[in-house]
Scaffold this active site. Structure first.
Site, PDB file in Angstrom:
ATOM      1  N   GLU A  97       0.824  -1.222   0.000  1.00  0.00           N
ATOM      2  CA  GLU A  97       0.000   0.000   0.000  1.00  0.00           C
ATOM      3  C   GLU A  97       0.851   1.262   0.000  1.00  0.00           C
ATOM      4  O   GLU A  97       1.949   1.281   0.538  1.00  0.00           O
ATOM      5  CB  GLU A  97      -0.964  -0.019   1.196  1.00  0.00           C
ATOM      6  CG  GLU A  97      -0.298   0.193   2.539  1.00  0.00           C
ATOM      7  CD  GLU A  97      -0.817   1.438   3.242  1.00  0.00           C
ATOM      8  OE1 GLU A  97      -1.215   2.392   2.537  1.00  0.00           O
ATOM      9  OE2 GLU A  97      -0.798   1.459   4.484  1.00  0.00           O
ATOM     10  N   HIS A 133      -1.001   4.648   8.502  1.00  0.00           N
ATOM     11  CA  HIS A 133      -0.267   4.145   7.341  1.00  0.00           C
ATOM     12  C   HIS A 133       1.228   4.379   7.505  1.00  0.00           C
ATOM     13  O   HIS A 133       1.654   5.431   7.973  1.00  0.00           O
ATOM     14  CB  HIS A 133      -0.753   4.837   6.064  1.00  0.00           C
ATOM     15  CG  HIS A 133      -2.192   4.600   5.785  1.00  0.00           C
ATOM     16  ND1 HIS A 133      -2.634   3.466   5.119  1.00  0.00           N
ATOM     17  CD2 HIS A 133      -3.297   5.311   6.096  1.00  0.00           C
ATOM     18  CE1 HIS A 133      -3.965   3.515   5.023  1.00  0.00           C
ATOM     19  NE2 HIS A 133      -4.376   4.626   5.610  1.00  0.00           N
ATOM     20  N   ASP A 170     -26.940   5.276  -6.030  1.00  0.00           N
ATOM     21  CA  ASP A 170     -27.773   6.449  -5.772  1.00  0.00           C
ATOM     22  C   ASP A 170     -29.096   5.927  -5.235  1.00  0.00           C
ATOM     23  O   ASP A 170     -29.873   5.328  -5.960  1.00  0.00           O
ATOM     24  CB  ASP A 170     -27.979   7.237  -7.070  1.00  0.00           C
ATOM     25  CG  ASP A 170     -28.807   8.505  -6.839  1.00  0.00           C
ATOM     26  OD1 ASP A 170     -29.153   8.785  -5.676  1.00  0.00           O
ATOM     27  OD2 ASP A 170     -29.100   9.199  -7.823  1.00  0.00           O
TER      28      ASP A 170
END
EC number: 3.1.-.-
Lengths: 557, 557
Positions: free
Chosen positions: A195, A370, A445
């Site tokens: 990551e 992180h 939506d």
């Protein structure tokens, strides 16, 4: 679209070139394993959209091959798409205890829990999915129970880090399992997916434990109530708030739906240790001396409807922020949320609160979940991968992560910066880019999943800019004569009472267009619509420099 | 609304509780002096709006008393409202040479230059406006030719700092005039209005000169083209780019309308020193070796239409960013622009450029134009005001500035944090809050100034969320019978082809509503509209969880 035909393929359906909606796929021959199933919030260029999830066309077309979804941890950008995706894919789900605890809530709400096949895994688990052996390693992050994943295939070993930092003094959990990672690396890693969130940040992310020291100090000094806003899922942070409150003899009230929800689950599953009597109801806060209370609440991003913003607007039913109270924003705004959070801080200062906000490096009340550059290099060192695919980040983050990989010795040609859908294929130990699978964003939506397309979005954007002007012309079906109109109705364009002159003249433009249409003996109403649109658009732009959507409607009677 | 009736009044019509549209007013008896006339860009909650300028109702109602507009410097948030406001107020305008140079361009574009009465002032000027003596002092900022203002009235001296930093090693200008400021302070200051932009930032803002060192270093190392994006108005920065390019033997091309515009004006007026032969046309960039060219461009905020974003999308007619080129973002994103700028950086990395971006403290290629906490304290120390009004900032900045003022010894009760419109009145050396004058934001949309109200904005926001569904029912005027319809047209709601089932059922809901209306023998069409809105709204929300605007239109034939 058929299946990809490589021995071993790896691709992202979400999460590269963006932050959010993480979904990665490993396919070994006929076995597909999906990693994570995240969602993402829309930018302002997607008006009215509630949520974005990955496009899973490829998985639907190969659903017989999908062996499992493995979840690395319980953050929304890794599990938030689950209710929408599961409804279509019905795949077995693997995750750690806390991750599945959070997933269960989501599936229950969507009425999907009963049929779901959930399997709890631990860092020690070893599972076989088709021909692929899957094992795990413990990492640290801003939510407990996070995993990295090791896939063993006949082509070689692939490692997916999940989200991670190296916290060497973690709060109520073990440090990332360096020894296991070293062993994995020693045994040879064909490809590492790691990551990249903090790849732009130098140094080593501070330990979560540092925050606790500051929180305790703040609670010690505060003479009145202390409010702490943070992400509900940051259970270690919650633990430290509760511990600090306990040691300072303060009761803790929880405000915000997800805060109550996560605390309940985390206590139940043993991830949060707290004496039951420390908690009080928000409605009882006023019964305690102000210096005996701490409030844990949601809204650390300034979300207008969350607890902290309501408190800041003095709009919460049960609890008030009073002059002299302390408010701690124990978070960093995610890009895009800065203005909302600033507004909340402004409002809190107006109430007379002492607000502790700003970058964690300055305030000490927040650290990232992180790993920074040194930790990313540490991971690369431990894994010693032959190939490297930076994931989980916007392009510049992937790019910086690439530079880090080159710096620690990964061969430049062995680094693949991919886009969602790009397939990296492996054969005989060699990797290459091998085409694309369908990928993109599926828009949620209301109840609609993926039914909002570009035309609807373009119309919404256009409507939001200058509104709409509707022109109704009624004609006689048999004779083709105009019976009535033009009638004009506008919304979001001009305020009628102030612009009657304008609309009267606009009406004349339409009348003239109709006359011209009849004079030229045109027949197709389509052409009249076109004429009205053009003439009216031109007239209005000249007069107002605005371009409302013009919608001529012809009613045949 | 009549005039305020205090001896001496001070208030803001823009600039407190916000960043942007600065406009402050000092009124001594019947003499009104206006300071600055800024504009501000709208947030996403003002769809379709082009610009925001101050509400000048008070000035229009007292126009006979308005003696002058004095401009502190030439930034948009201080002069951007001028064309719109001047059209209504026609007041004499005072400003330094560069400021008026920029103003002239604006007034010329708006066809207002001929009639405008512009007077050039310098830090040494001394002017009499009615009963008020006005003098000035030199400050430093991110544009040359900035002033602070001293108003001498019979009630006492009022000082307005304008925007400032203390640059003790400025680029091609003098340092802020400490001696003059000391003298002003020594003579006694009744009230200080000082800017608060960086009141949250500790320390002392670095000198502009620091940037030059880094720029030269970057140009020395770069083997190909170097692009520098910065604010065009930062003439000192432009000077340093040009100097660095010159010393590294690079030609300079200018890209971006405002860059060309400012360089032209600044050269003409003597604020920018450059050998004429250093400039080349963008179209000639390709004729020079890549390591002999530097490009100065706009777009440092990632504005989608500005030069840098077009270059990043490889969408500029004359110049290309190539692999190995260097791009320097010599600016910090203004809150709200982060995402656009990130996208631009991503695109530049994709082109293979070496991008230097991020906080100026890390890269050295940008410094702020606003003084940090130590400079704000320095100003407070120099001026030793009896009363202090922090201006130019959102609430938390004003609040932090208040804390600084308290720290240097200003009496807590002598600090006024005001909102736009709040009047601070002075009499016999004592200040108090004395009511409010009209204030607010005037919205510019196309040619309309102030004609867009809350209803139009609410409609635009609503339209942007779920679109619109128009229902047309045609009735016979004389018999009251339904002739045709319901016809339904939608925009921005659902994509028709995919939702015909839904719209058919919606049609049935309308038909049923009409039947009910007729059955109940109701007569007023208003009631039918209401019924259709309610029933259709309910049906659509149940089926889609969306709430389009429903607009029933009844056409009488």
């Amino acid at each position: 679209m058929s299946s990809v035909h490589n021995k071993l393929s790896i691709f992202a359906l979400g999460g590269v070139g963006e932050i959010g909606k993480n979904m990665y796929v490993l396919q070994y021959e006929d076995d597909i394993i999906v990693i994570d199933c995240g969602s993402k919030f829309p930018d302002e260029d997607l008006p009215g959209i509630d949520l974005i999830v990955p496009d899973i066309t490829y998985l639907l077309e190969n659903r017989d091959k999908v062996r499992a979804l493995i979840l690395t941890h319980g953050h929304e950008d890794h599990i938030g798409g689950l209710p929408y995706i599961y409804k279509q894919l019905r795949m077995p789900i693997y995750g750690t205890k806390l991750t599945l605890g959070l997933v269960e809530g989501k599936l229950r709400e969507a009425n999907l829990l009963k049929e779901a096949e959930l399997t709890v895994i631990t860092p020690e688990s070893d599972i076989q999915l088709g021909t692929v052996s899957v094992s795990f390693f413990k990492t640290n992050h801003s939510i407990p129970d996070c995993l990295g994943i090791v896939f063993q295939t006949n082509e070689g070993t692939v490692v997916h880090t999940g989200d991670f930092k190296f916290d060497l003094t973690p709060v109520s959990e073990e440090a990332a399992d360096l020894h296991r990672m070293a062993e994995i690396g020693k045994n040879g890693v064909l490809a590492l997916l790691s990551e990249s969130t903090n790849a732009e940040r130098v140094g080593f992310t501070p330990s979560e434990r540092k925050v606790g020291v500051h929180l305790e100090e703040i609670m010690r000094k505060a003479r009145q109530k202390v409010f702490i806003a943070t992400f509900a899922s940051n259970v270690h942070r919650l633990q430290q708030v509760i511990d600090a409150a306990d040691s300072m003899n303060r009761k803790v009230a929880l405000i915000g739906r997800s805060m109550v929800n996560v605390v309940t689950i985390a206590k139940e599953l043993g991830y949060l240790q707290a004496r039951e009597e420390i908690f009080i109801e928000p409605g009882d806060v006023h019964k305690y001396p102000a210096d005996r209370v701490a409030v844990l609440c949601t809204g650390s991003q300034g979300e207008p409807m969350a607890a902290l913003s309501r408190l800041a607007r003095n709009n919460h039913r049960q609890v008030e922020v009073l002059r002299g109270d302390t408010v701690v924003i124990s978070a960093t705004p995610i890009p895009g949320n800065e203005r909302n959070l600033s507004r909340t801080v402004d409002d809190l200062f107006k109430l007379g609160a002492n607000v502790i906000y700003g970058p964690g490096s300055a305030t000490g009340v927040h650290v990232s979940g992180h790993g920074s550059q040194e930790e990313l290099k540490l991971m690369l060192h431990l894994m010693r991968p032959k190939y490297f695919i930076p994931i989980h980040g916007e392009y510049r983050m992937l790019h910086q992560h690439r530079l880090l990989a080159e710096a620690v010795g990964v061969d430049q040609d062995h680094i693949f910066i991919v886009e969602n859908g790009d397939v990296v294929a492996f054969q005989n130990g060699e990797a290459r880019l091998a085409g694309k699978v369908p990928s993109g964003r599926t828009l949620v939506d209301g109840l609609g999943i993926g039914d909002i397309g570009n035309i609807v979005l373009r119309d919404r954007r256009s409507l939001s800019q200058d509104g709409i002007l509707i022109v109704i012309i009624t004609i006689n079906k048999s004779h083709g004569t105009i019976l009535s109109g033009p009638d004009m109705v506008s919304r979001g364009f001009v305020y009628i009472r102030e612009s009657e002159g304008l609309l009267e003249q606009a009406n004349e433009v339409v009348v003239a267009s109709i006359a011209k249409f009849q004079e030229d003996n045109m027949k197709q109403w389509r052409l009249l619509k076109q004429l009205v649109k053009e003439n009216l658009g031109k007239f209005l732009y000249e007069r107002t420099k605005r371009r409302p959507m013009i919608l001529p409607i012809i009613v045949e009677v």
